[in-house]
Each structure stands twice: as C-alpha cells, then as structure tokens.
Design an enzyme around this catalytic site. Structure first.
Site, short mmCIF file in Angstrom:
data_model
loop_
_atom_site.label_atom_id
_atom_site.label_comp_id
_atom_site.label_asym_id
_atom_site.label_seq_id
_atom_site.Cartn_x
_atom_site.Cartn_y
_atom_site.Cartn_z
N LEU A 46 0.86 -1.18 0.00
CA LEU A 46 0.00 0.00 0.00
C LEU A 46 0.90 1.23 0.00
O LEU A 46 1.93 1.25 0.67
CB LEU A 46 -0.89 0.02 1.25
CG LEU A 46 -2.11 -0.90 1.27
CD1 LEU A 46 -2.72 -0.90 2.67
CD2 LEU A 46 -3.14 -0.46 0.25
N ASP A 47 0.50 2.27 -0.73
CA ASP A 47 1.24 3.53 -0.69
C ASP A 47 1.29 4.06 0.74
O ASP A 47 0.37 3.80 1.53
CB ASP A 47 0.56 4.58 -1.58
CG ASP A 47 0.64 4.23 -3.05
OD1 ASP A 47 1.53 3.45 -3.43
OD2 ASP A 47 -0.19 4.76 -3.83
N PRO A 48 2.32 4.84 1.10
CA PRO A 48 2.35 5.44 2.43
C PRO A 48 1.08 6.22 2.77
O PRO A 48 0.62 6.18 3.91
CB PRO A 48 3.58 6.36 2.36
CG PRO A 48 4.49 5.68 1.39
CD PRO A 48 3.56 5.09 0.35
#
Length: 317
Positions: A46-48
C-alpha cells in the site's frame, strides 16, 4: 554450516490495518518483530498515504502470498476535484487547477466508463519496473518512460458522496489496478482534474474487515505480556489466521494417511473425483491438516506444487 534462522517458527496470516504515513515494508518489519517470526512477507504494498488491509504472511504462509497478491481488492477512495498533481495524490505537487463544471449526469456517465474490463496505463509513480528500476525512481528524476496499457477489471464502482470538491467512491477491482490512475483519468474525463486525498483498502480476497488489527493494538498486547511476565506469543498468536485461508478458494483434496509420506517427499499420489489441470488445497488424513497446494493431472494423480515444512517450534529461538 547453514546459518540458523533468527526468530521462532510461526505460521499464519495477520490482517494488519496499516496506518497512513508509513511504508508497507516498515509495517511488515514491525509485525515480524512483534511476533518474533523467523520469516515474513506482505501481499501487495500500500502507498504510504493509504490505510487499511495489509495481509502479513508469517513463516510457511509466505509460500502462498502470491495467491493473495493476485486476488481482488476493494478500496474506499476520496478524491479532491479541481486539482491535478504530479503523483495523482496529495503527496505530490499541484500541476494544474481548473474549475469544476460537470453535471451529475456527466459524473455518472464518466463513472460508467471505468466499470468492467478496461485497459489502464500505470502511473509513473508506481513500483512497476522498467529496465530493472522502479518507475517512481525515473519519475523523481523527471524522466518519463514508456508503459504498456494493462488489462484490469473493475467489478464494482459505487458512488458514495460528493461534498463540495470531494468525491468519495467504493471500488472493487482486480489485481494490478491503480486507484490513483482511475482518479486521475476520471478528473481528466470530467475536465477539472482530480487527485487522491484518502485511500483505504477495505478488503483483500475474502478476508473480513473486522479481523484487522493495528500496530498499536499489537504493541499494547506485547506491553501487556511483558507487564504480566508472559510470553507475548500467548496473546498475539490468537490473532493469526490459518495459512490455508490464503488458498481457501481452491478445492480441497484429502490424502489418506497411507499416501501421506509419499506426498510429503514430493511424489505424486493417486486420488479421484477432481478435474485435471486444477490447483487444489491438500489436507492429510482424518485431521485434515493443511500441507500445501498441488495440481491434478489427467491420470488422477495429485502432484504437489508447494508443500509446507513442519517445524518443531520448541527448537526455534
């Protein structure tokens, strides 16, 4: 002499609720440390910016992480309309501002465009690789490289709300779908631009939303165990899902005890009643203990593909 693995042999899956602002790898390492696991891996970063479900596979469960990586996902996303950014999310720089002038009918028509089977060109700000380097590294240097459109499927795209310049959608999609790209493309279709300001993954495969745990909850359990002079595993391990849940959609083949030794040595064994060329979930004996996955052939033989190693946990450090 082989180097001994650090940590204990523990097999299972943690449904982590990742917080915003941290990388998936950082979250993975924290979970691995809390469980003192000898091996761990996640099932699709997942993206930050994003929050939500990040299944963490521990021990032998890592052998089946690819099946979760390939599974459908579900997201809740909020987009800010009227602004386009260079990363298609709020972590990037605003590169264009335009008025919001579309009608409700135009919005609904645009949403319909993204449903079903489509082709999507991945964002330059993604982990896909070009000539061995992630695309985002090229993007940070201002270099754009060619990307091929890839087939994706949006099974559901549900309108949730439009409040001012913020649009919220619920999206159920196939693997490899970039939600930021959908939002960027939608903004261009509406003529105003858009970028993601909130992204939450609410489902991976069949896993239930209410089984997720946060790093804070895990940390609190470790602290409680230390306070009560307990082994943290006595509180943490009950949170683990069985590793065969990663392949729960595979049909089960139960191998009798008489054939178990041959199977566990990698030999094909004869079973009946299933279609050839089909991946199956293998269990052994009357206890139906999960031992891996295999494939049936036309002769009724079950050939093992990925088998788990059964460890003596008492010997793990």
């Amino acid at each position: 002499m082989a180097r001994r693995s650090k940590g204990r042999f523990i097999d299972g899956i943690v449904l982590l609720d990742k917080a915003t602002g941290m990388s998936s790898n950082f979250a993975l390492q924290r979970v691995k440390r809390f469980f003192n696991a000898n091996k761990a891996g996640h099932t699709g970063a997942l993206d930050p910016l994003a929050t939500g479900m990040l299944p963490i596979c521990l021990g032998e469960a890592t052998k089946f992480s690819q099946h979760l990586l390939d599974s459908d996902k579900r997201y809740l996303v909020t987009a800010k309309l009227g602004q386009r950014t260079d990363t298609s999310d709020s972590d990037g720089e605003v590169v264009q501002t335009r008025p919001i002038e579309f009608t409700e009918a135009q919005l609904m028509s645009a949403l319909e465009h993204f449903r079903g089977d489509t082709l999507q060109v991945p964002s330059m700000y993604s982990a896909l690789k070009y000539q061995g380097q992630p695309l985002y590294k090229y993007a940070r240097e201002g270099i754009e490289v060619p990307r091929e459109a890839r087939p994706i499927t949006v099974f559901e795209l549900n309108f949730i709300s439009l409040e001012g310049d913020e649009l919220t959608l619920d999206i159920h999609c196939s693997k490899g779908t970039y939600i930021r790209t959908i939002i960027d493309d939608l903004g261009e279709m509406l003529g105003c631009g858009a970028h993601v300001i909130m992204l939450r993954r609410t489902q991976v495969a069949h896993y239930p939303y209410d089984k997720m745990v946060t790093l804070e909850q895990l940390e609190a359990l470790v602290a409680k165990a230390q306070e009560e002079q307990l082994d943290p595993s006595s509180l943490l391990d009950s949170l683990l899902l069985p590793m065969d849940t990663a392949v729960a959609d595979f049909p089960e083949v139960n191998v009798p005890d008489a054939s178990a030794a041959y199977l566990m040595q990698g030999q094909a064994v004869r079973v009946s009643g299933l279609v050839a060329d089909k991946l199956v979930r293998i269990t052994l004996g009357t206890e139906r203990r999960f031992v891996g996955i295999g494939e049936m052939n036309e002769d009724g033989l079950l050939a093992p593909k990925r088998l788990v190693v059964i460890h003596d946990q008492a010997k793990a450090s």
